[in-house]
Motif scaffolding. Structure first.
Motif, mmCIF file in Angstrom:
data_model
loop_
_atom_site.group_PDB
_atom_site.id
_atom_site.type_symbol
_atom_site.label_atom_id
_atom_site.label_comp_id
_atom_site.label_asym_id
_atom_site.label_seq_id
_atom_site.Cartn_x
_atom_site.Cartn_y
_atom_site.Cartn_z
ATOM 1 N N MET A 166 -2.149 12.487 18.224
ATOM 2 C CA MET A 166 -1.856 11.975 17.166
ATOM 3 C C MET A 166 -2.666 12.327 15.725
ATOM 4 O O MET A 166 -3.919 12.373 16.244
ATOM 5 C CB MET A 166 -1.626 10.382 17.293
ATOM 6 C CG MET A 166 -0.914 9.971 18.607
ATOM 7 S SD MET A 166 -1.453 8.246 18.800
ATOM 8 C CE MET A 166 -0.041 7.417 17.902
ATOM 9 N N ASP A 218 9.160 11.830 14.847
ATOM 10 C CA ASP A 218 9.225 10.348 14.820
ATOM 11 C C ASP A 218 10.631 9.993 14.161
ATOM 12 O O ASP A 218 10.595 8.633 14.188
ATOM 13 C CB ASP A 218 7.962 9.918 14.083
ATOM 14 C CG ASP A 218 6.671 10.199 14.756
ATOM 15 O OD1 ASP A 218 6.497 10.471 16.048
ATOM 16 O OD2 ASP A 218 5.604 10.501 14.001
ATOM 17 N N LYS A 278 -6.278 10.300 20.101
ATOM 18 C CA LYS A 278 -5.549 9.977 21.038
ATOM 19 C C LYS A 278 -4.796 8.514 20.601
ATOM 20 O O LYS A 278 -3.514 8.251 21.046
ATOM 21 C CB LYS A 278 -6.023 9.556 22.489
ATOM 22 C CG LYS A 278 -6.456 11.174 23.122
ATOM 23 C CD LYS A 278 -6.820 10.918 24.535
ATOM 24 C CE LYS A 278 -7.467 12.138 24.918
ATOM 25 N NZ LYS A 278 -8.685 12.348 25.392
ATOM 26 N N SER A 279 -5.344 7.640 19.751
ATOM 27 C CA SER A 279 -4.779 6.772 19.219
ATOM 28 C C SER A 279 -5.242 5.991 18.109
ATOM 29 O O SER A 279 -6.165 6.249 17.541
ATOM 30 C CB SER A 279 -5.079 5.415 20.620
ATOM 31 O OG SER A 279 -6.541 5.188 20.246
ATOM 32 N N LYS A 280 -4.402 5.065 17.513
ATOM 33 C CA LYS A 280 -4.924 4.236 16.136
ATOM 34 C C LYS A 280 -6.389 3.658 16.594
ATOM 35 O O LYS A 280 -7.131 3.868 15.853
ATOM 36 C CB LYS A 280 -3.988 3.310 15.735
ATOM 37 C CG LYS A 280 -4.377 2.682 14.354
ATOM 38 C CD LYS A 280 -3.278 1.810 14.095
ATOM 39 C CE LYS A 280 -3.660 0.388 14.355
ATOM 40 N NZ LYS A 280 -2.581 -0.687 13.799
ATOM 41 N N GLU A 281 -6.641 3.138 17.549
ATOM 42 C CA GLU A 281 -7.974 2.578 17.894
ATOM 43 C C GLU A 281 -8.969 3.431 18.071
ATOM 44 O O GLU A 281 -10.117 3.219 17.400
ATOM 45 C CB GLU A 281 -7.646 1.855 19.252
ATOM 46 C CG GLU A 281 -6.748 0.597 19.118
ATOM 47 C CD GLU A 281 -5.521 1.169 19.498
ATOM 48 O OE1 GLU A 281 -4.488 0.044 19.184
ATOM 49 O OE2 GLU A 281 -4.992 2.075 19.557
ATOM 50 N N GLU A 282 -8.913 4.893 18.501
ATOM 51 C CA GLU A 282 -9.885 5.808 18.295
ATOM 52 C C GLU A 282 -9.901 6.239 16.813
ATOM 53 O O GLU A 282 -11.205 6.418 16.517
ATOM 54 C CB GLU A 282 -9.390 7.049 18.982
ATOM 55 C CG GLU A 282 -10.496 8.125 19.337
ATOM 56 C CD GLU A 282 -10.242 9.226 19.995
ATOM 57 O OE1 GLU A 282 -10.977 10.148 20.008
ATOM 58 O OE2 GLU A 282 -9.131 9.138 20.800
ATOM 59 N N GLN A 314 -1.340 6.828 10.304
ATOM 60 C CA GLN A 314 -0.989 7.909 11.265
ATOM 61 C C GLN A 314 -0.346 8.588 10.344
ATOM 62 O O GLN A 314 0.847 8.190 9.384
ATOM 63 C CB GLN A 314 -0.243 7.282 12.352
ATOM 64 C CG GLN A 314 0.176 8.192 13.327
ATOM 65 C CD GLN A 314 0.927 7.880 14.498
ATOM 66 O OE1 GLN A 314 0.760 6.530 14.744
ATOM 67 N NE2 GLN A 314 1.310 8.698 15.457
#
Length: 128
Positions: A1, A117, A87-91, A111
């Motif tokens: 991502m 999407d 890999k993620s929004k958290e990362e 993002q």
């Protein structure tokens, strides 16, 4: 991502055309950028000239209207960005939290939308 981390410096809307960031901040930012590169997540980055050197093109009706900076009516303006792949929004948020920002600065984490999407009709309109 892919994520874009947008830098919104405090009071950037008031920065003059000759504004440059402090040398110690540039040094810390360079180290941070190197850490993004070493981790293999950095796709791109840039700082932007102050709003006083920019222009806005507004669309209303049939004729675009151009306004030269500074943009005093704006409270939060982008001063630069990073594009990272994680890999993620958290990362992405964790990387943003490590940035060497000044008191009152903001990093907005967003993002990047991929064509995949979107629903089929939008992908078709885009030729995909």
């Amino acid at each position: 991502m892919r994520f874009m981390m947008l830098v919104i410096p405090k009071a950037y809307e008031k920065a003059g055309a000759d504004f440059v960031p402090p040398a110690d901040l540039v040094a810390r930012m360079t180290k941070y950028n190197e850490s993004l590169t070493m981790a293999g997540v950095l796709l791109g980055l840039d700082g932007l000239t102050p709003p006083a050197k920019g222009a806005r093109v507004r669309f209303s009706g049939s004729k675009p209207k151009v306004t030269d900076g500074p943009f005093t009516e704006s409270k939060e303006l982008v001063g630069g960005y990073w594009v990272i792949q994680v890999k993620s929004k958290e990362e992405a948020v964790e990387w943003a939290k490590r940035a060497p920002m000044l008191d009152g600065d903001i990093i907005e984490v967003r993002q990047v939308q991929e064509i995949e999407d979107f629903p089929p009709d939008v992908r078709k309109a885009a030729g995909r």
